[in-house]
Design an enzyme around this catalytic site. Structure first.
Site, mmCIF file in Angstrom:
data_model
loop_
_atom_site.group_PDB
_atom_site.id
_atom_site.type_symbol
_atom_site.label_atom_id
_atom_site.label_comp_id
_atom_site.label_asym_id
_atom_site.label_seq_id
_atom_site.Cartn_x
_atom_site.Cartn_y
_atom_site.Cartn_z
ATOM 1 N N CYS A 132 5.914 -55.966 41.382
ATOM 2 C CA CYS A 132 5.987 -56.811 40.030
ATOM 3 C C CYS A 132 5.671 -56.199 39.047
ATOM 4 O O CYS A 132 4.554 -55.831 38.818
ATOM 5 C CB CYS A 132 4.834 -57.936 40.397
ATOM 6 S SG CYS A 132 4.821 -59.112 38.906
ATOM 7 N N CYS A 135 3.760 -58.290 36.287
ATOM 8 C CA CYS A 135 2.126 -58.680 36.300
ATOM 9 C C CYS A 135 1.767 -58.255 37.582
ATOM 10 O O CYS A 135 1.672 -57.307 37.965
ATOM 11 C CB CYS A 135 1.870 -60.108 35.925
ATOM 12 S SG CYS A 135 3.193 -61.277 36.558
ATOM 13 N N SER A 136 1.517 -59.114 38.541
ATOM 14 C CA SER A 136 1.035 -58.873 39.907
ATOM 15 C C SER A 136 1.284 -59.962 40.766
ATOM 16 O O SER A 136 0.883 -59.826 41.816
ATOM 17 C CB SER A 136 -0.769 -58.870 39.908
ATOM 18 O OG SER A 136 -0.992 -60.212 39.441
ATOM 19 N N CYS A 137 2.739 -60.398 40.767
ATOM 20 C CA CYS A 137 3.247 -61.163 41.838
ATOM 21 C C CYS A 137 3.102 -60.869 43.063
ATOM 22 O O CYS A 137 3.700 -59.690 43.173
ATOM 23 C CB CYS A 137 4.629 -61.856 41.381
ATOM 24 S SG CYS A 137 4.603 -62.563 39.622
#
Lengths: 235, 235
Positions: A132, A135-137
């Site tokens: 991702c 972000c941090s998906c």
């Protein structure tokens, strides 16, 4: 646009962080486990939690239940079971590739950050890995909380431009002719990599197969463990 | 927005550093930061898109110097101020100075399993037919909104091909800014590595990105191949 300035406290923090090291806090570590001084961020989070409890916005028991869920119930063992089933059961495999959300839900793994799932399969000549960049998906329902490196700048910046050198840092060297697809999780679809089934595992039970499925192999930064790496392999 | 969060293709962050036997949390404060972030999300006071925007719109130097749970904690502080649920002074001191504002719901411990299992699906009924179909060639728009978007910079103005039509989903670009969910068709689009990174890019790399219809235009028509007869000298 009016949203791009931090509030004063945050600005003060950054100022302190950059220019005022003499107060001696280590910002990278949390020391409350041994009773010594809390880091600046740990103090901030503690203040935030007390405020939210005092305001009645959060229930302390619910906070503990949330933590317990991710410490004990939701983790990469879930994903490993999905992979092991896919390796063992052709009908499940077909369902997983067609409708991963439903197939995974049938094993009891649903919910937050796994609402819309897609499975992508590694095979000889084709490798998939997931990132991702924005972000941090990450597919929490099957892999739990993401590791630090997945959320950090080196991986997020490099996975899409130089995946082979990133893989090398995980100890994975693919044949030169292997095609790589990097899946950038920019929307709410979450991706689960189905690693190649290791050779020499014919006839293994799903439980035994699941032991070979590492978290990284389901992100695509690793491969499934070889059969002889199984803890119960003959010495 | 073109913030520090948009990392794909940035350079200079160094090697990925996977931690062997990484613990789930690095310090007790990370657990609390996770829990209060999830519990406050459950109050329904903001959307996931708004929360992403409040993280990515902090100053780049702050974003890049923070661990991910610190980014979350800072984002939560900004959301509380943004929504009027708490003041900067209250956050600084950790004590309420004014009565709480009403929230839609407070997550109770007993409801945690059900709430997490339900998650927050983002698919919505389509309000118009899909503009593109699998196989269509598209160009991503060149756009630089100061607001939230999920079209990464490295994929703007690039040719790609539709590989999946996921359905209609909440559009983060509007939803993050109180302009409604504005459901839009979401596509899985494949990009050739060299179209993204130039002739030095990995020739066997493809990048798959989930992009919303407003980010896309039909690919320009390719010039029709010249008919050999037209190349012959006029008799």
């Amino acid at each position: 646009m009016g949203h791009d300035h931090p509030h004063d406290h945050d600005r003060q923090h950054d100022h302190d962080h950059q220019h005022d090291h003499h107060h001696g806090h280590d910002h990278d570590h949390d020391h409350d486990h041994d009773g010594s001084a809390l880091s600046e961020v740990a103090l901030r989070v503690r203040a935030l939690e007390s405020l939210l409890v005092e305001k009645g916005y959060v229930d302390p028991a619910a906070l503990d239940a949330l933590i317990e869920t991710y410490e004990t119930k939701v983790g990469p063992r879930n994903g490993a079971r999905v992979v092991a089933r896919a390796w063992s059961d052709p009908a499940f495999h077909a369902w997983l590739m067609q409708d991963a959300t439903a197939a995974i839900a049938s094993l009891g793994y649903t919910g937050r950050q796994g609402e819309h799932m897609v499975a992508v399969e590694n095979r000889p000549g084709r490798h998939n890995m997931v990132v991702c960049t924005l972000c941090s998906c990450y597919p929490w329902s099957v892999l739990g909380l993401p590791p630090v490196w997945y959320k950090a700048a080196p991986y997020r910046s490099r996975a899409v431009i130089e995946p082979r050198s990133v893989l090398a840092e995980f100890g994975v060297t693919l044949p030169d002719e292997t095609e790589i697809t990097v899946w950038d999780s920019t929307a709410e679809i979450r991706y689960l990599v189905i690693p190649e089934r290791p050779s020499g595992t014919e006839g293994w039970s799903e439980d035994r197969l699941a032991d070979l499925v590492t978290r990284d192999s389901m992100i695509g930064t690793g491969l499934a463990l070889p059969a002889d790496a199984h803890p119960e392999a003959a010495a | 927005m073109n913030g520090a969060q948009d990392m794909g293709g940035q350079m200079g962050f160094g090697p990925v550093a996977p931690e062997v036997n990484e613990p789930l949390f690095h310090g007790a404060w990370e657990k609390r930061a996770l829990a209060i972030t999830l519990a406050m999300g459950a109050t329904g006071s903001w959307t996931i898109d708004r929360s992403r925007f409040m993280r990515e719109s902090m100053p780049p130097a702050a974003y890049l110097s923070k661990s991910y749970y610190d980014i979350w904690a800072t984002g939560l502080e900004r959301l509380l101020i943004d929504t009027g649920l708490a003041s900067a002074e209250e956050i600084r001191t950790g004590h309420a100075l004014t009565p709480p504002a009403p929230v839609k719901r407070v997550l109770k411990a007993a409801d945690v399993p059900a709430v997490l299992a339900r998650g927050g699906p983002c698919d919505r009924p389509a309000t118009a037919p899909a503009r593109f179909a699998v196989g269509d060639r598209v160009m991503t728009r060149i756009m630089h909104p100061k607001t939230h978007t999920r079209l990464p910079r490295y994929a703007r103005g690039k040719p790609g091909r539709i590989e999946a039509v996921h359905g209609a989903f909440v559009l983060p670009d509007t939803n993050a800014h109180h302009q409604g969910e504005g459901p839009a068709w979401l596509y899985g689009i494949v990009f050739d590595g060299r179209d993204l990174w130039g002739p030095d890019g990995d020739p066997l790399l493809t990048v798959r990105i989930d992009l919303f219809e407003p980010y896309l235009e039909p690919a320009p028509l390719e010039p029709a191949p010249l008919e050999p007869a037209l190349l012959e000298p006029t008799p």
